[in-house]
Design an enzyme around this catalytic site. Structure first.
Site, short mmCIF file in Angstrom:
data_model
loop_
_atom_site.label_atom_id
_atom_site.label_comp_id
_atom_site.label_asym_id
_atom_site.label_seq_id
_atom_site.Cartn_x
_atom_site.Cartn_y
_atom_site.Cartn_z
NE ARG A 113 0.14 -3.07 -1.97
CZ ARG A 113 -1.00 -2.39 -1.86
NH1 ARG A 113 -1.29 -1.41 -2.68
NH2 ARG A 113 -1.88 -2.68 -0.94
CE LYS B 284 -3.23 6.26 -5.68
NZ LYS B 284 -4.51 5.98 -5.02
CG PHE C 246 -5.02 -1.58 -7.13
CD1 PHE C 246 -3.72 -1.58 -6.68
CD2 PHE C 246 -5.96 -0.83 -6.45
CE1 PHE C 246 -3.35 -0.83 -5.56
CE2 PHE C 246 -5.59 -0.08 -5.34
CZ PHE C 246 -4.28 -0.08 -4.90
CB THR C 247 -6.00 -3.96 -2.99
OG1 THR C 247 -5.75 -2.55 -3.12
CG2 THR C 247 -4.68 -4.69 -2.81
CG ASP D 248 -6.90 2.30 -12.11
OD1 ASP D 248 -6.63 3.52 -12.00
OD2 ASP D 248 -6.91 1.51 -11.15
CE1 TYR E 82 -25.81 18.40 -0.88
CE2 TYR E 82 -26.99 18.37 -2.97
CZ TYR E 82 -26.51 17.70 -1.86
OH TYR E 82 -26.71 16.36 -1.72
CG PHE F 152 -3.43 -4.34 2.25
CD1 PHE F 152 -4.39 -4.95 1.47
CD2 PHE F 152 -3.28 -2.96 2.14
CE1 PHE F 152 -5.18 -4.21 0.60
CE2 PHE F 152 -4.05 -2.22 1.27
CZ PHE F 152 -5.02 -2.85 0.50
N1 F0G Z 1 -6.42 2.20 -8.68
C1 F0G Z 1 -5.10 2.18 -8.44
C2 F0G Z 1 -4.17 1.71 -9.50
C3 F0G Z 1 -4.62 2.61 -7.19
O1 F0G Z 1 -3.32 2.58 -6.96
C4 F0G Z 1 -5.54 3.04 -6.20
C5 F0G Z 1 -5.08 3.45 -4.89
C6 F0G Z 1 -6.90 3.04 -6.50
C7 F0G Z 1 -7.31 2.61 -7.76
C8 F0G Z 1 -7.94 3.44 -5.50
O2 F0G Z 1 -7.93 4.82 -5.33
O3 F0G Z 1 -7.15 5.17 -2.98
O4 F0G Z 1 -8.26 7.00 -4.27
O5 F0G Z 1 -9.57 5.06 -3.47
N2 F0G Z 1 -3.90 3.23 -4.49
C9 F0G Z 1 -3.29 3.67 -3.27
C10 F0G Z 1 -1.89 3.15 -3.21
C11 F0G Z 1 -4.10 3.38 -2.04
O6 F0G Z 1 -1.22 3.42 -2.21
O7 F0G Z 1 -1.43 2.51 -4.16
P1 F0G Z 1 -8.24 5.54 -3.92
#
Ligand code: F0G
Length: 471
Positions: free
Chosen positions: A395, A271, A137-138, A228, A85, A462
Protein backbone atom coordinates in the site's frame (compact mmCIF):
# COMPACT_ATOMS: atom_id res chain seq x y z
CA UNK A 1 -15.99 -5.91 28.46
CA UNK A 2 -13.94 -2.73 28.32
CA UNK A 3 -10.15 -2.74 28.56
CA UNK A 4 -10.33 -0.87 31.86
CA UNK A 5 -12.63 -3.53 33.35
CA UNK A 6 -10.22 -6.25 32.24
CA UNK A 7 -7.37 -4.33 33.81
CA UNK A 8 -9.26 -4.03 37.11
CA UNK A 9 -9.98 -7.76 37.07
CA UNK A 10 -6.31 -8.40 36.33
CA UNK A 11 -5.29 -6.41 39.38
CA UNK A 12 -7.78 -8.31 41.57
CA UNK A 13 -7.21 -11.88 40.42
CA UNK A 14 -3.86 -11.92 38.64
CA UNK A 15 -3.63 -12.50 34.92
CA UNK A 16 -6.87 -12.40 32.89
CA UNK A 17 -6.96 -12.65 29.10
CA UNK A 18 -9.66 -11.95 26.57
CA UNK A 19 -10.64 -14.57 24.01
CA UNK A 20 -12.64 -14.72 20.82
CA UNK A 21 -16.42 -15.09 21.30
CA UNK A 22 -16.59 -18.25 19.13
CA UNK A 23 -15.17 -21.73 18.80
CA UNK A 24 -14.06 -23.49 15.62
CA UNK A 25 -16.41 -26.06 14.05
CA UNK A 26 -14.75 -26.67 10.68
CA UNK A 27 -11.11 -26.40 9.66
CA UNK A 28 -9.23 -25.96 6.39
CA UNK A 29 -5.72 -27.42 6.26
CA UNK A 30 -2.86 -25.09 5.29
CA UNK A 31 0.83 -25.80 4.82
CA UNK A 32 4.08 -24.00 4.11
CA UNK A 33 5.98 -24.69 0.88
CA UNK A 34 9.72 -25.30 1.07
CA UNK A 35 12.06 -22.35 0.58
CA UNK A 36 12.91 -23.45 -3.00
CA UNK A 37 9.21 -23.78 -3.83
CA UNK A 38 8.50 -20.34 -2.42
CA UNK A 39 11.32 -18.80 -4.44
CA UNK A 40 9.92 -20.36 -7.62
CA UNK A 41 6.35 -19.30 -6.83
CA UNK A 42 7.43 -15.71 -6.05
CA UNK A 43 9.43 -15.39 -9.29
CA UNK A 44 6.52 -16.82 -11.32
CA UNK A 45 4.19 -14.28 -9.67
CA UNK A 46 6.49 -11.40 -10.68
CA UNK A 47 7.03 -10.67 -6.95
CA UNK A 48 3.44 -9.44 -6.78
CA UNK A 49 1.52 -11.15 -3.98
CA UNK A 50 -1.74 -10.70 -5.94
CA UNK A 51 -0.37 -13.05 -8.60
CA UNK A 52 0.44 -15.93 -6.23
CA UNK A 53 -1.75 -19.01 -6.17
CA UNK A 54 -3.51 -19.21 -2.83
CA UNK A 55 -2.40 -22.85 -2.48
CA UNK A 56 1.20 -21.61 -2.42
CA UNK A 57 0.44 -19.33 0.55
CA UNK A 58 0.77 -20.44 4.18
CA UNK A 59 -0.94 -17.68 6.22
CA UNK A 60 -2.94 -15.42 3.94
CA UNK A 61 -2.95 -11.82 5.18
CA UNK A 62 -3.37 -10.25 1.75
CA UNK A 63 -6.72 -8.81 2.67
CA UNK A 64 -9.68 -8.93 5.03
CA UNK A 65 -11.95 -8.73 1.98
CA UNK A 66 -14.15 -11.76 1.37
CA UNK A 67 -11.88 -13.83 3.60
CA UNK A 68 -14.04 -13.96 6.76
CA UNK A 69 -15.20 -17.21 8.30
CA UNK A 70 -18.99 -17.32 8.28
CA UNK A 71 -20.89 -18.50 11.35
CA UNK A 72 -23.02 -21.65 11.62
CA UNK A 73 -26.10 -19.38 11.43
CA UNK A 74 -24.90 -17.75 8.22
CA UNK A 75 -24.28 -21.17 6.67
CA UNK A 76 -27.74 -22.28 7.77
CA UNK A 77 -29.11 -19.08 6.20
CA UNK A 78 -27.43 -19.98 2.91
CA UNK A 79 -29.72 -23.03 2.74
CA UNK A 80 -32.70 -20.68 2.86
CA UNK A 81 -31.70 -18.85 -0.32
CA UNK A 82 -34.72 -17.81 -2.35
CA UNK A 83 -33.18 -17.84 -5.84
CA UNK A 84 -35.97 -15.93 -7.53
CA UNK A 85 -34.91 -13.48 -10.24
CA UNK A 86 -37.18 -10.82 -8.77
CA UNK A 87 -38.28 -10.00 -5.23
CA UNK A 88 -36.28 -12.66 -3.39
CA UNK A 89 -37.25 -13.04 0.27
CA UNK A 90 -33.55 -12.65 1.14
CA UNK A 91 -33.46 -9.17 -0.42
CA UNK A 92 -36.12 -8.05 2.05
CA UNK A 93 -34.13 -9.53 4.95
CA UNK A 94 -31.08 -7.60 3.74
CA UNK A 95 -33.07 -4.41 3.35
CA UNK A 96 -34.49 -4.74 6.87
CA UNK A 97 -31.05 -5.39 8.41
CA UNK A 98 -29.49 -2.33 6.73
CA UNK A 99 -32.44 -0.12 7.66
CA UNK A 100 -32.33 -1.33 11.26
CA UNK A 101 -28.59 -1.12 11.93
CA UNK A 102 -27.34 1.57 9.54
CA UNK A 103 -30.61 3.50 9.37
CA UNK A 104 -30.71 4.31 5.63
CA UNK A 105 -33.97 4.23 3.69
CA UNK A 106 -33.37 2.89 0.16
CA UNK A 107 -31.20 -0.18 -0.42
CA UNK A 108 -29.68 -1.36 -3.70
CA UNK A 109 -27.62 -4.56 -3.64
CA UNK A 110 -24.44 -4.84 -5.78
CA UNK A 111 -21.97 -7.63 -6.51
CA UNK A 112 -19.34 -6.01 -4.24
CA UNK A 113 -18.20 -2.62 -2.99
CA UNK A 114 -16.86 -1.23 -6.27
CA UNK A 115 -20.22 -1.97 -7.93
CA UNK A 116 -21.81 0.41 -5.43
CA UNK A 117 -18.98 2.93 -5.90
CA UNK A 118 -19.64 2.87 -9.62
CA UNK A 119 -23.37 3.58 -9.15
CA UNK A 120 -22.99 6.37 -6.60
CA UNK A 121 -20.17 8.06 -8.57
CA UNK A 122 -22.22 8.02 -11.77
CA UNK A 123 -25.40 9.11 -9.97
CA UNK A 124 -23.86 12.14 -8.26
CA UNK A 125 -20.81 13.37 -10.20
CA UNK A 126 -20.95 15.74 -13.18
CA UNK A 127 -17.69 15.99 -15.18
CA UNK A 128 -15.62 18.84 -13.73
CA UNK A 129 -16.78 18.22 -10.15
CA UNK A 130 -14.46 17.90 -7.14
CA UNK A 131 -14.84 15.06 -4.64
CA UNK A 132 -13.18 15.74 -1.29
CA UNK A 133 -12.35 12.62 0.71
CA UNK A 134 -10.49 11.59 3.88
CA UNK A 135 -7.65 9.97 1.93
CA UNK A 136 -8.13 8.14 -1.33
CA UNK A 137 -9.01 4.50 -1.70
CA UNK A 138 -7.91 2.86 -4.95
CA UNK A 139 -11.27 1.73 -6.41
CA UNK A 140 -13.25 4.60 -4.86
CA UNK A 141 -11.05 7.29 -6.43
CA UNK A 142 -10.91 5.51 -9.77
CA UNK A 143 -14.72 5.43 -10.04
CA UNK A 144 -14.85 9.11 -9.08
CA UNK A 145 -12.30 9.90 -11.79
CA UNK A 146 -14.04 7.73 -14.40
CA UNK A 147 -17.25 9.68 -13.68
CA UNK A 148 -15.35 12.91 -14.49
CA UNK A 149 -14.56 14.03 -10.95
CA UNK A 150 -11.27 15.09 -9.35
CA UNK A 151 -10.47 13.67 -5.93
CA UNK A 152 -9.16 16.12 -3.30
CA UNK A 153 -7.58 14.83 -0.09
CA UNK A 154 -9.03 16.53 3.00
CA UNK A 155 -7.80 14.22 5.75
CA UNK A 156 -5.92 15.84 8.66
CA UNK A 157 -2.15 16.16 8.09
CA UNK A 158 -1.45 13.79 10.99
CA UNK A 159 -2.80 10.90 8.86
CA UNK A 160 0.13 11.17 6.47
CA UNK A 161 2.61 10.76 9.31
CA UNK A 162 3.05 7.12 10.37
CA UNK A 163 4.48 7.98 13.80
CA UNK A 164 1.88 10.55 14.85
CA UNK A 165 -0.37 8.98 17.53
CA UNK A 166 -3.51 11.11 17.04
CA UNK A 167 -6.44 8.96 18.28
CA UNK A 168 -8.63 9.84 15.27
CA UNK A 169 -6.23 10.04 12.37
CA UNK A 170 -9.10 9.44 9.92
CA UNK A 171 -10.64 12.83 10.73
CA UNK A 172 -11.44 15.39 8.09
CA UNK A 173 -9.65 18.75 8.27
CA UNK A 174 -12.60 21.14 8.00
CA UNK A 175 -10.36 24.02 6.93
CA UNK A 176 -9.28 21.99 3.87
CA UNK A 177 -12.95 21.67 2.80
CA UNK A 178 -13.57 25.34 3.44
CA UNK A 179 -10.63 26.34 1.25
CA UNK A 180 -11.81 23.99 -1.52
CA UNK A 181 -15.29 25.55 -1.32
CA UNK A 182 -13.71 29.03 -1.50
CA UNK A 183 -11.61 27.97 -4.50
CA UNK A 184 -14.10 26.06 -6.69
CA UNK A 185 -17.53 26.87 -5.23
CA UNK A 186 -19.92 24.56 -3.38
CA UNK A 187 -21.89 23.79 -6.56
CA UNK A 188 -18.83 21.94 -7.93
CA UNK A 189 -18.76 19.65 -4.87
CA UNK A 190 -21.63 17.13 -5.02
CA UNK A 191 -20.63 15.24 -1.89
CA UNK A 192 -17.93 14.48 0.64
CA UNK A 193 -16.52 10.96 0.29
CA UNK A 194 -16.09 10.00 3.94
CA UNK A 195 -14.61 6.64 4.96
CA UNK A 196 -14.70 5.01 8.39
CA UNK A 197 -11.50 3.18 9.47
CA UNK A 198 -9.45 4.80 6.70
CA UNK A 199 -7.81 1.93 4.88
CA UNK A 200 -4.86 3.71 3.24
CA UNK A 201 -4.07 5.69 6.41
CA UNK A 202 -3.46 2.48 8.34
CA UNK A 203 -7.00 1.64 9.46
CA UNK A 204 -7.50 4.90 11.35
CA UNK A 205 -10.90 6.07 12.68
CA UNK A 206 -13.05 9.18 12.33
CA UNK A 207 -14.48 10.58 15.57
CA UNK A 208 -18.17 11.23 16.15
CA UNK A 209 -17.34 14.87 16.93
CA UNK A 210 -15.66 15.19 13.53
CA UNK A 211 -18.58 13.78 11.52
CA UNK A 212 -20.96 15.99 13.52
CA UNK A 213 -18.90 19.11 12.77
CA UNK A 214 -18.58 18.06 9.14
CA UNK A 215 -22.37 17.80 8.88
CA UNK A 216 -22.79 21.30 10.26
CA UNK A 217 -20.26 22.70 7.80
CA UNK A 218 -21.66 21.03 4.67
CA UNK A 219 -25.26 21.88 5.62
CA UNK A 220 -24.36 25.55 5.25
CA UNK A 221 -23.34 24.89 1.64
CA UNK A 222 -25.88 22.29 0.53
CA UNK A 223 -23.23 19.55 0.13
CA UNK A 224 -24.03 15.90 0.96
CA UNK A 225 -21.94 13.32 2.83
CA UNK A 226 -21.70 9.77 1.52
CA UNK A 227 -19.98 7.21 3.68
CA UNK A 228 -17.72 4.35 2.73
CA UNK A 229 -19.16 2.09 5.45
CA UNK A 230 -16.91 -0.86 4.59
CA UNK A 231 -15.19 -0.96 8.00
CA UNK A 232 -17.47 1.17 10.18
CA UNK A 233 -17.60 -1.48 12.93
CA UNK A 234 -13.94 -1.06 13.77
CA UNK A 235 -14.44 2.71 13.61
CA UNK A 236 -17.33 2.36 16.07
CA UNK A 237 -15.10 0.33 18.40
CA UNK A 238 -12.50 3.12 18.45
CA UNK A 239 -15.21 5.68 19.21
CA UNK A 240 -16.47 3.49 22.07
CA UNK A 241 -12.95 3.15 23.42
CA UNK A 242 -11.57 6.66 22.88
CA UNK A 243 -14.31 9.24 22.66
CA UNK A 244 -15.82 10.98 25.68
CA UNK A 245 -19.49 10.07 26.13
CA UNK A 246 -19.37 6.80 24.16
CA UNK A 247 -17.73 4.35 26.62
CA UNK A 248 -21.09 2.99 27.72
CA UNK A 249 -22.75 2.96 24.30
CA UNK A 250 -23.06 -0.23 22.28
CA UNK A 251 -21.37 -0.64 18.90
CA UNK A 252 -24.84 -0.84 17.31
CA UNK A 253 -25.85 2.53 18.79
CA UNK A 254 -22.60 4.17 17.71
CA UNK A 255 -22.92 2.83 14.16
CA UNK A 256 -26.50 4.08 13.88
CA UNK A 257 -25.66 7.53 15.21
CA UNK A 258 -22.65 7.93 12.92
CA UNK A 259 -24.59 6.95 9.80
CA UNK A 260 -27.32 9.36 10.82
CA UNK A 261 -24.94 12.27 10.04
CA UNK A 262 -24.54 11.04 6.47
CA UNK A 263 -26.86 10.91 3.45
CA UNK A 264 -26.06 7.39 2.36
CA UNK A 265 -23.33 4.79 2.12
CA UNK A 266 -21.64 2.33 -0.15
CA UNK A 267 -20.48 -0.93 1.25
CA UNK A 268 -18.14 -3.78 0.53
CA UNK A 269 -20.04 -6.46 2.45
CA UNK A 270 -16.92 -8.62 2.09
CA UNK A 271 -15.46 -6.86 5.15
CA UNK A 272 -17.63 -5.86 8.15
CA UNK A 273 -20.66 -7.85 6.97
CA UNK A 274 -18.73 -11.12 7.40
CA UNK A 275 -19.39 -12.67 4.00
CA UNK A 276 -17.28 -13.86 1.09
CA UNK A 277 -18.98 -11.78 -1.61
CA UNK A 278 -21.47 -8.92 -1.84
CA UNK A 279 -22.03 -5.20 -1.50
CA UNK A 280 -24.73 -2.59 -1.36
CA UNK A 281 -25.60 1.04 -1.78
CA UNK A 282 -27.96 2.72 0.68
CA UNK A 283 -29.30 6.26 0.33
CA UNK A 284 -31.94 8.44 1.94
CA UNK A 285 -32.76 10.68 -1.03
CA UNK A 286 -35.45 8.96 -3.17
CA UNK A 287 -34.19 10.76 -6.32
CA UNK A 288 -30.66 9.41 -5.89
CA UNK A 289 -32.15 5.97 -5.19
CA UNK A 290 -34.14 6.14 -8.41
CA UNK A 291 -31.05 7.08 -10.45
CA UNK A 292 -29.05 4.24 -8.91
CA UNK A 293 -31.90 1.75 -9.44
CA UNK A 294 -32.05 2.73 -13.09
CA UNK A 295 -28.34 2.00 -13.45
CA UNK A 296 -28.12 -1.14 -11.34
CA UNK A 297 -30.10 -3.09 -13.97
CA UNK A 298 -27.51 -2.08 -16.60
CA UNK A 299 -24.35 -2.85 -14.64
CA UNK A 300 -25.17 -5.32 -11.85
CA UNK A 301 -28.56 -7.06 -12.10
CA UNK A 302 -32.16 -6.46 -11.08
CA UNK A 303 -32.57 -4.03 -8.16
CA UNK A 304 -33.59 -6.85 -5.80
CA UNK A 305 -30.38 -8.85 -6.27
CA UNK A 306 -27.75 -6.58 -7.88
CA UNK A 307 -25.36 -9.41 -8.74
CA UNK A 308 -25.80 -11.46 -5.58
CA UNK A 309 -27.50 -14.83 -5.21
CA UNK A 310 -30.41 -14.94 -2.77
CA UNK A 311 -28.34 -17.05 -0.38
CA UNK A 312 -25.55 -14.45 -0.43
CA UNK A 313 -27.99 -11.71 0.54
CA UNK A 314 -29.22 -13.87 3.44
CA UNK A 315 -25.63 -14.33 4.65
CA UNK A 316 -25.09 -10.55 4.54
CA UNK A 317 -28.31 -9.89 6.49
CA UNK A 318 -27.20 -12.34 9.20
CA UNK A 319 -23.61 -11.04 9.13
CA UNK A 320 -24.88 -7.52 9.89
CA UNK A 321 -26.58 -8.83 13.06
CA UNK A 322 -23.36 -10.56 14.16
CA UNK A 323 -20.96 -7.70 13.38
CA UNK A 324 -22.70 -5.27 15.76
CA UNK A 325 -22.13 -7.51 18.79
CA UNK A 326 -19.78 -5.68 21.17
CA UNK A 327 -17.65 -8.77 21.87
CA UNK A 328 -17.15 -9.36 18.14
CA UNK A 329 -15.89 -5.84 17.50
CA UNK A 330 -13.61 -5.91 20.55
CA UNK A 331 -12.01 -9.26 19.76
CA UNK A 332 -11.50 -8.22 16.14
CA UNK A 333 -9.47 -5.15 17.05
CA UNK A 334 -7.68 -6.84 19.96
CA UNK A 335 -6.30 -9.55 17.68
CA UNK A 336 -4.73 -6.89 15.45
CA UNK A 337 -3.30 -5.19 18.54
CA UNK A 338 -1.83 -8.46 19.79
CA UNK A 339 0.20 -8.76 16.61
CA UNK A 340 1.08 -5.05 16.58
CA UNK A 341 2.33 -5.07 20.17
CA UNK A 342 4.70 -7.96 19.46
CA UNK A 343 6.20 -5.93 16.61
CA UNK A 344 6.45 -2.75 18.69
CA UNK A 345 8.20 -4.70 21.45
CA UNK A 346 10.84 -5.64 18.86
CA UNK A 347 11.03 -2.01 17.65
CA UNK A 348 9.82 -2.87 14.17
CA UNK A 349 8.44 0.29 12.49
CA UNK A 350 4.64 0.18 12.07
CA UNK A 351 1.94 2.81 11.71
CA UNK A 352 0.64 3.99 15.06
CA UNK A 353 -1.85 3.96 16.63
CA UNK A 354 -2.45 0.33 15.65
CA UNK A 355 -5.41 0.38 13.26
CA UNK A 356 -8.66 -1.55 12.94
CA UNK A 357 -8.14 -4.16 10.26
CA UNK A 358 -4.42 -4.59 9.75
CA UNK A 359 -0.89 -3.85 10.86
CA UNK A 360 0.81 -1.52 8.43
CA UNK A 361 4.58 -1.97 8.29
CA UNK A 362 6.30 1.33 7.56
CA UNK A 363 8.50 0.32 4.62
CA UNK A 364 10.26 3.72 4.47
CA UNK A 365 11.68 3.16 7.97
CA UNK A 366 12.01 -0.60 7.46
CA UNK A 367 14.16 -0.17 4.32
CA UNK A 368 15.53 3.40 4.53
CA UNK A 369 18.16 2.54 1.88
CA UNK A 370 15.60 1.56 -0.81
CA UNK A 371 14.33 4.61 -2.77
CA UNK A 372 10.54 4.86 -3.25
CA UNK A 373 10.95 4.31 -7.01
CA UNK A 374 12.37 0.87 -6.18
CA UNK A 375 9.16 -0.05 -4.33
CA UNK A 376 10.15 -0.67 -0.68
CA UNK A 377 6.67 -1.82 0.41
CA UNK A 378 6.34 -4.19 -2.55
CA UNK A 379 9.82 -5.49 -1.70
CA UNK A 380 8.81 -6.10 1.90
CA UNK A 381 5.68 -8.04 0.87
CA UNK A 382 7.84 -10.19 -1.44
CA UNK A 383 10.45 -10.80 1.27
CA UNK A 384 7.81 -11.88 3.80
CA UNK A 385 6.45 -14.41 1.36
CA UNK A 386 9.95 -15.69 0.63
CA UNK A 387 10.66 -16.02 4.35
CA UNK A 388 7.57 -17.89 5.51
CA UNK A 389 4.84 -18.08 2.86
CA UNK A 390 2.92 -15.30 4.67
CA UNK A 391 1.08 -13.16 2.10
CA UNK A 392 0.67 -9.41 2.63
CA UNK A 393 -0.03 -6.45 0.32
CA UNK A 394 1.70 -3.31 -0.90
CA UNK A 395 0.00 0.00 0.00
CA UNK A 396 2.45 2.57 -1.26
CA UNK A 397 3.71 3.94 -4.57
CA UNK A 398 2.44 0.99 -6.63
CA UNK A 399 -1.09 1.31 -5.18
CA UNK A 400 -1.04 5.10 -5.61
CA UNK A 401 -0.66 4.73 -9.41
CA UNK A 402 0.09 7.56 -11.81
CA UNK A 403 -1.26 11.09 -11.90
CA UNK A 404 -3.82 11.11 -14.78
CA UNK A 405 -2.60 14.56 -15.90
CA UNK A 406 1.19 14.25 -15.80
CA UNK A 407 1.48 10.46 -16.18
CA UNK A 408 4.15 10.42 -13.43
CA UNK A 409 4.16 8.07 -10.42
CA UNK A 410 2.31 9.56 -7.49
CA UNK A 411 4.67 9.51 -4.48
CA UNK A 412 2.47 8.99 -1.41
CA UNK A 413 3.89 9.98 1.97
CA UNK A 414 2.89 6.56 3.28
CA UNK A 415 4.83 3.61 1.87
CA UNK A 416 3.28 0.70 3.70
CA UNK A 417 3.01 -3.07 3.62
CA UNK A 418 -0.37 -4.14 4.91
CA UNK A 419 -0.60 -7.24 7.10
CA UNK A 420 -4.35 -7.66 7.00
CA UNK A 421 -6.23 -9.90 9.39
CA UNK A 422 -9.28 -11.77 8.10
CA UNK A 423 -12.22 -11.90 10.52
CA UNK A 424 -12.62 -15.03 12.68
CA UNK A 425 -10.05 -17.03 10.68
CA UNK A 426 -6.63 -17.19 12.36
CA UNK A 427 -5.55 -17.86 15.94
CA UNK A 428 -3.07 -16.21 18.25
CA UNK A 429 -0.51 -18.89 17.32
CA UNK A 430 -0.76 -17.78 13.68
CA UNK A 431 -0.12 -14.20 14.84
CA UNK A 432 3.03 -15.37 16.64
CA UNK A 433 4.33 -17.06 13.49
CA UNK A 434 3.63 -13.93 11.44
CA UNK A 435 5.36 -11.65 13.94
CA UNK A 436 8.43 -13.90 14.02
CA UNK A 437 8.63 -13.91 10.22
CA UNK A 438 8.45 -10.10 10.13
CA UNK A 439 11.24 -10.02 12.70
CA UNK A 440 13.38 -12.40 10.62
CA UNK A 441 12.90 -10.21 7.51
CA UNK A 442 13.69 -7.11 9.61
CA UNK A 443 16.94 -8.67 10.82
CA UNK A 444 17.99 -9.14 7.16
CA UNK A 445 16.92 -5.66 6.09
CA UNK A 446 20.33 -4.17 5.35
CA UNK A 447 21.10 -6.88 2.80
CA UNK A 448 17.78 -6.47 0.98
CA UNK A 449 17.57 -4.72 -2.40
CA UNK A 450 14.51 -3.24 -4.13
CA UNK A 451 12.50 -4.20 -7.20
CA UNK A 452 12.16 -3.05 -10.80
CA UNK A 453 8.68 -2.89 -12.41
CA UNK A 454 8.70 -4.83 -15.66
CA UNK A 455 4.96 -4.84 -16.51
CA UNK A 456 2.44 -2.14 -15.66
CA UNK A 457 -1.29 -2.44 -16.42
CA UNK A 458 -3.36 0.68 -17.17
CA UNK A 459 -5.86 0.56 -14.29
CA UNK A 460 -5.29 -0.31 -10.60
CA UNK A 461 -1.78 -1.44 -11.45
CA UNK A 462 -1.01 -2.96 -8.04
CA UNK A 463 -3.26 -5.93 -8.82
CA UNK A 464 -1.37 -7.17 -11.88
CA UNK A 465 2.00 -5.38 -12.13
CA UNK A 466 5.10 -7.59 -12.39
CA UNK A 467 8.54 -7.00 -10.89
CA UNK A 468 12.10 -8.35 -10.93
CA UNK A 469 14.60 -8.39 -8.09
CA UNK A 470 17.33 -5.74 -8.45
CA UNK A 471 20.73 -7.39 -8.37
N1 F0G B 1 -13.79 0.80 0.04
C1 F0G B 1 -12.82 0.37 0.85
C2 F0G B 1 -12.42 1.20 2.02
C3 F0G B 1 -12.19 -0.85 0.58
O1 F0G B 1 -11.22 -1.26 1.39
C4 F0G B 1 -12.58 -1.60 -0.55
C5 F0G B 1 -11.92 -2.85 -0.87
C6 F0G B 1 -13.60 -1.11 -1.37
C7 F0G B 1 -14.19 0.10 -1.04
C8 F0G B 1 -14.05 -1.83 -2.60
O2 F0G B 1 -14.79 -2.95 -2.26
O3 F0G B 1 -13.41 -4.89 -2.99
O4 F0G B 1 -15.84 -5.15 -2.45
O5 F0G B 1 -15.14 -3.97 -4.50
N2 F0G B 1 -10.85 -3.21 -0.32
C9 F0G B 1 -10.15 -4.45 -0.48
C10 F0G B 1 -8.90 -4.42 0.35
C11 F0G B 1 -9.92 -4.86 -1.89
O6 F0G B 1 -8.17 -5.41 0.32
O7 F0G B 1 -8.66 -3.43 1.06
P1 F0G B 1 -14.78 -4.31 -3.10
Amino acid sequence: MTDSKIKTMGQQFGRRSWAEPWKIKMVEPIHMLTQEERQKAAAEAGYNTFLLRSEDVYIDLLTDSGTSAMSDRQWAGMMLGDEAYAGSRNFYHLEEAIQQYYGYKHIIPTHQGRGAEHLISKALITPGDYIPGNMYFTTTRLHQELAGGTFVDIIIDEAHNPVNRHPFKGNVDLSKIQSLIDRVGADKIPYISLAGTVNMAGGQPVSMANVKALRELVDKHGICIYLDATRMIENAFFIQEREEGYHDKHIAEILFEFCNYTDGAWMSAKKDNLVNIGGWLAVNDPKVAERARNMVVVYEGLHTYGGMAGRDMEAVALGIKEMVQDEHAASRVRQIRYLGKLLLDWEIPIVEPIGGHAIFLDAKRFYPHIPQDEFPAQTLAAQLYLDSGVRTMERGIVSAGRDPETGNHRHPALELTRVTIPRRVYTQAHMDVVAESIKAVYDEREKTKGLKMVYEPEYLRFFQARFELIG
